[in-house]
Design a protein around this motif. Structure first.
Motif, short mmCIF file in Angstrom:
data_model
loop_
_atom_site.label_atom_id
_atom_site.label_comp_id
_atom_site.label_asym_id
_atom_site.label_seq_id
_atom_site.Cartn_x
_atom_site.Cartn_y
_atom_site.Cartn_z
N ARG A 11 8.03 -4.13 12.16
CA ARG A 11 7.21 -3.01 11.68
C ARG A 11 6.00 -3.49 10.89
NH1 ARG A 11 12.31 0.66 9.72
NH2 ARG A 11 12.92 1.37 11.81
N ARG A 12 6.16 -4.59 10.16
CA ARG A 12 5.02 -5.08 9.39
C ARG A 12 3.93 -5.61 10.30
NH1 ARG A 12 8.60 -7.84 4.48
NH2 ARG A 12 9.47 -5.83 3.84
N ASN A 45 9.02 3.65 5.90
CA ASN A 45 9.86 3.00 6.91
C ASN A 45 9.01 2.33 7.98
OD1 ASN A 45 12.28 3.71 5.75
ND2 ASN A 45 12.36 5.67 6.83
N GLY A 46 8.02 3.07 8.46
CA GLY A 46 7.19 2.57 9.55
C GLY A 46 6.42 1.32 9.19
N MET A 47 6.12 1.15 7.91
CA MET A 47 5.37 -0.04 7.52
C MET A 47 6.26 -1.21 7.17
SD MET A 47 2.10 1.41 5.50
CE MET A 47 3.11 2.29 4.36
N GLY A 48 7.56 -1.01 7.23
CA GLY A 48 8.46 -2.14 7.07
C GLY A 48 9.00 -2.34 5.67
N TYR A 49 9.18 -1.25 4.93
CA TYR A 49 9.92 -1.36 3.68
C TYR A 49 11.40 -1.54 4.00
CZ TYR A 49 6.50 0.00 0.14
OH TYR A 49 5.45 0.02 -0.74
N THR A 50 12.08 -2.37 3.25
CA THR A 50 13.53 -2.38 3.35
C THR A 50 14.04 -1.18 2.55
OG1 THR A 50 13.74 -3.71 1.36
CG2 THR A 50 13.62 -4.90 3.45
N THR A 65 12.27 -5.08 10.09
CA THR A 65 11.20 -4.98 9.09
C THR A 65 10.02 -5.87 9.47
OG1 THR A 65 12.33 -6.61 7.73
CG2 THR A 65 12.64 -4.32 7.13
N ILE A 103 3.04 -4.03 13.10
CA ILE A 103 2.54 -2.92 13.91
C ILE A 103 1.90 -1.90 12.98
CG2 ILE A 103 3.18 -1.00 15.43
CD1 ILE A 103 5.54 -2.64 16.41
#
Ligand SMILES: Nc1ncnc2c1ncn2[C@@H]1O[C@H](COP(=O)(O)OP(=O)(O)OP(=O)(O)O)[C@@H](O)[C@H]1O
Ligand SMILES: [Mg+2]
Lengths: 234, 405
Positions: free
Chosen positions: B101-102, A115-120, B98, B104
């Motif tokens: 977050r990508r 989640n923190g890395m930006g997965y949908t 999203t 950071i």
């Protein structure tokens, strides 16, 4: 004791019945898996539906198979559905339990990092959670397939057009001809073992990381085995 | 003396296009709205912090004080109940989550590495999500493994289960750096390793940051780690309330409250000494002479100096040892055999804490400070160290008083 002449004469029948047997089993497992997967995702999203789903599929699982096949006849007649529907219903408990357990076994820190890395949500499900749930899911499929392959023989009670290898068992019983009973039973067992081994091989392919030297922290991925959920007895 | 007031990174290198400022603007988080209505305090209450670009800000405080909650509101893993968080002046709530977050970097204690992916694939996670070409993802992963000190040819194809705890932490850092984000959030990233590995990871981290100059929010509950790593330190107490937000030296010299004083510990004087290096202090001087010099003149100079010793140097000005004033001959030449005692040689970069500890152990409690070539530069005594700490404590107090008005 075994009439080898008869065996040799009926090898052609054996091939046909084996294919039918596999066909029933695969169809039931595929449909059962699709339904179980949907039920599992629903349970994972809304925890409170899990207990009722397990309760209901658990009750289905306790119905004697012969009774369930018989009960289907007035509804679906003597069609393929009469055999397939009960077979499907019997897979649900094992599959839902293992699919949900598989997703639950995904470590919380892995999910948080994803989640923190930006997965949908969808990408996370496909690329992170599903692969990590796979060992338990495959374990469920293995148990379900062994039990389904056993149950297909019971459909022989519905008549000659059913039963796969079970046809020989019923006919052998009627004719008090042990050779024919074994002619159905032994290949059915071999089939179950062969399918199980095939699934083990597939899982090995799909989860190469589990073959890497594994540390203690990962032992939660131990599959739920036949000891945890007994295969449906005939 | 290092400049204790944070200013935007002067050393920001060309490798990072920019580092962002991070600002908490009256941020409150209450997990349980019903308890909040009844007046119970939330996990974070009215937090306001302004973190300059390119600096390491450490959030430190006891367990459960709201550090993790504060951190996760930056990348919106947790949404604040009230208030705003601004990245480079832009409210994060207005950004696509999203995409935010990508941009950071995120590192957590348990590492959260993907067990089913190779180290290389783990590191390339964000580039993959951003749709970089395959070859570039791979190249970047290899580069970053090198940066965090893991030989790509040995580690790239392994799975996380095949790494040690410390190695996994490095991979976690490499993964967070992959898309070169201007801001990094690190939640106790070195918490799960033994003290020796932690020390090494901290040192490497500081060296890395010297080149990268990212804005880093770093959570720890270890005050020593906070002091060592932070350009600024926010000391939290329960309820996500910041008791003091200042550079480490100031927190140690002038704790803003009883709570901070207790949290930094009774040995905060010693901790301050570990922040200052010998070359930050004005050095004293001892009477010196070279081996072979005339004894009469040296004796005269030593007698006039308050120190009862003469420091004998070799031809390259490297200290040989101390000669007791009483043993200095009235005539002739000075030689090695007159030396009766030695004392610790201190590099200019030795911390005052190490210097003090060596002095307390020495025959002659005078530290001889030498330069890189080993040549004599001056002396430092226990009294000088004590005087320095008194002086800086007074300065910090004045500054703290001025800040609170
Ligand atoms: N998801 C949650 N739901 C309810 N309360 C929570 C939740 N997460 C944290 N809290 C509470 O909020 C407070 C702050 O928690 P937080 O995790 O931010 O603390 P922390 O400073 O990171 O502590 P630690 O050093 O132990 O990690 C704690 O009292 C905790 O119990
Ligand atoms: Mg925490």
């Amino acid at each position: 004791m075994i009439d080898w002449g008869w065996v040799v004469d009926h090898l052609d029948d054996l091939a046909g019945r084996t294919i039918q047997h596999l066909g029933f089993a695969v169809a039931a497992l595929a449909i059962g898996f699709a339904i179980a997967f949907a039920l599992s995702l629903w349970s994972l999203r809304q925890r409170r539906v899990y207990a009722p789903i397990i309760g209901f599929t658990g009750i289905l699982y306790t119905i004697p198979s012969l009774a369930l096949f018989a009960a289907m006849v007035p509804i679906t007649g003597l069609s393929v559905l009469t055999a397939i529907i009960p077979l499907v219903l019997y897979t649900l408990l094992i599959l839902v339990r293992n699919i949900v357990a598989g997703f639950d076994a995904v470590p919380a820190d892995v999910e948080e990092a994803a989640n923190g890395m930006g997965y949908t949500r969808r990408a996370r499900l496909r690329a992170v959670e599903l692969p990590l749930a796979l060992p338990l899911i495959v374990a469920g499929v293995r148990v379900a397939s062994v039990s389904t392959i056993g149950l297909v023989t019971i459909t022989g009670a519905l008549g000659d057009r059913f039963g796969g290898l079970g046809f020989f068992i019923f006919e052998g019983y009627r004719r008090s001809f042990p050779t024919e009973i074994l002619f159905g039973a032994i290949p059915a067992m071999v089939l179950a073992v062969a399918v199980d081994l095939a699934l083990v091989a597939v899982q090995g392919r799909l989860t190469p990381w589990t073959r890497a030297e594994v540390q203690p922290g990962m032992s939660s991925l131990d599959p739920v085995t036949a000891d945890d959920v007994a295969p449906k007895a005939a | 003396m290092p400049d204790p007031t944070p200013t935007p990174a002067a050393n920001a290198s060309s490798s990072t296009p920019h580092a962002a400022t991070v600002e908490f603007d009256h941020v409150t988080k209450t997990y349980d709205p019903r308890a909040a209505k009844a007046g119970a305090p939330g996990a974070v209450n009215d937090l306001s912090l302004s973190i300059p670009a390119g600096r390491i800000c450490v959030l430190v405080g006891p367990s459960g004080c709201g550090k993790t909650t504060s951190l996760k509101m930056v990348n919106r893993l947790i949404e604040p109940t009230k208030g705003r968080i601004l990245l480079d002046g832009v409210d994060v709530a207005t950004r696509d989550v999203t995409e935010l977050r990508r941009g950071i970097g995120y590192v957590i204690q348990q590492t959260g590495l993907f067990p089913h992916q190779t180290i290389e694939d783990n590191v390339a996670t964000v580039p993959r999500l951003l749709g970089w070409p395959k070859a570039r993802q791979k190249e970047r992963a290899q580069e970053l493994l090198g940066v965090v000190g893991l030989d790509p040819s040995r580690y790239a194809r392994r799975y996380p289960a095949q790494l040690s705890g410390g190695e996994r932490q490095r991979v976690g850092v490499a993964r967070a750096l992959a898309a070169d984000p201007p801001v990094m959030l690190m939640d106790e990233p070195f918490g799960a390793v033994d003290p020796i590995v932690r020390e090494r990871l901290q040192n490497e981290f500081l060296r890395l940051q010297e080149q990268l100059a990212k804005t880093i929010l770093f959570v720890t509950h270890d005050i020593d780690e906070a002091i060592k790593l932070g350009d600024v330190v926010a000391v939290f107490r329960d309820g996500g309330i910041v008791e003091q937000f200042a550079p480490p030296a100031e927190i140690l010299a002038a704790p803003a409250s009883e709570f901070v004083a207790r949290f930094v510990g009774a040995d905060r004087g010693l901790k301050r000494l570990s922040l200052t290096r010998v070359n930050d202090v004005e050095l004293g001087h001892a009477p010196t002479a070279r081996a072979g010099d005339g004894a009469a003149d040296a004796r005269e100079r030593t007698r006039r100096n308050e120190l009862p010793y003469l420091l004998l140097l070799d031809a390259e000005d490297r200290p040989i040892g101390w000669v007791d004033e009483a043993r200095l001959p009235a005539e002739g030449q000075l030689g090695d055999r007159l030396v009766s005692a030695t004392s610790p040689l201190l590099d200019r970069r030795t911390t005052l804490k190490d210097a003090l500890s060596m002095l307390l152990d020495a025959d002659v409690q005078i530290g001889v400070v030498v330069d890189r070539r080993g040549a004599y530069r001056g002396i430092i005594t226990v009294e000088q160290i004590a005087g320095f700490t008194r002086e800086t404590a007074r300065e910090a107090q004045v500054r703290a008083d001025a800040a609170t008005g």
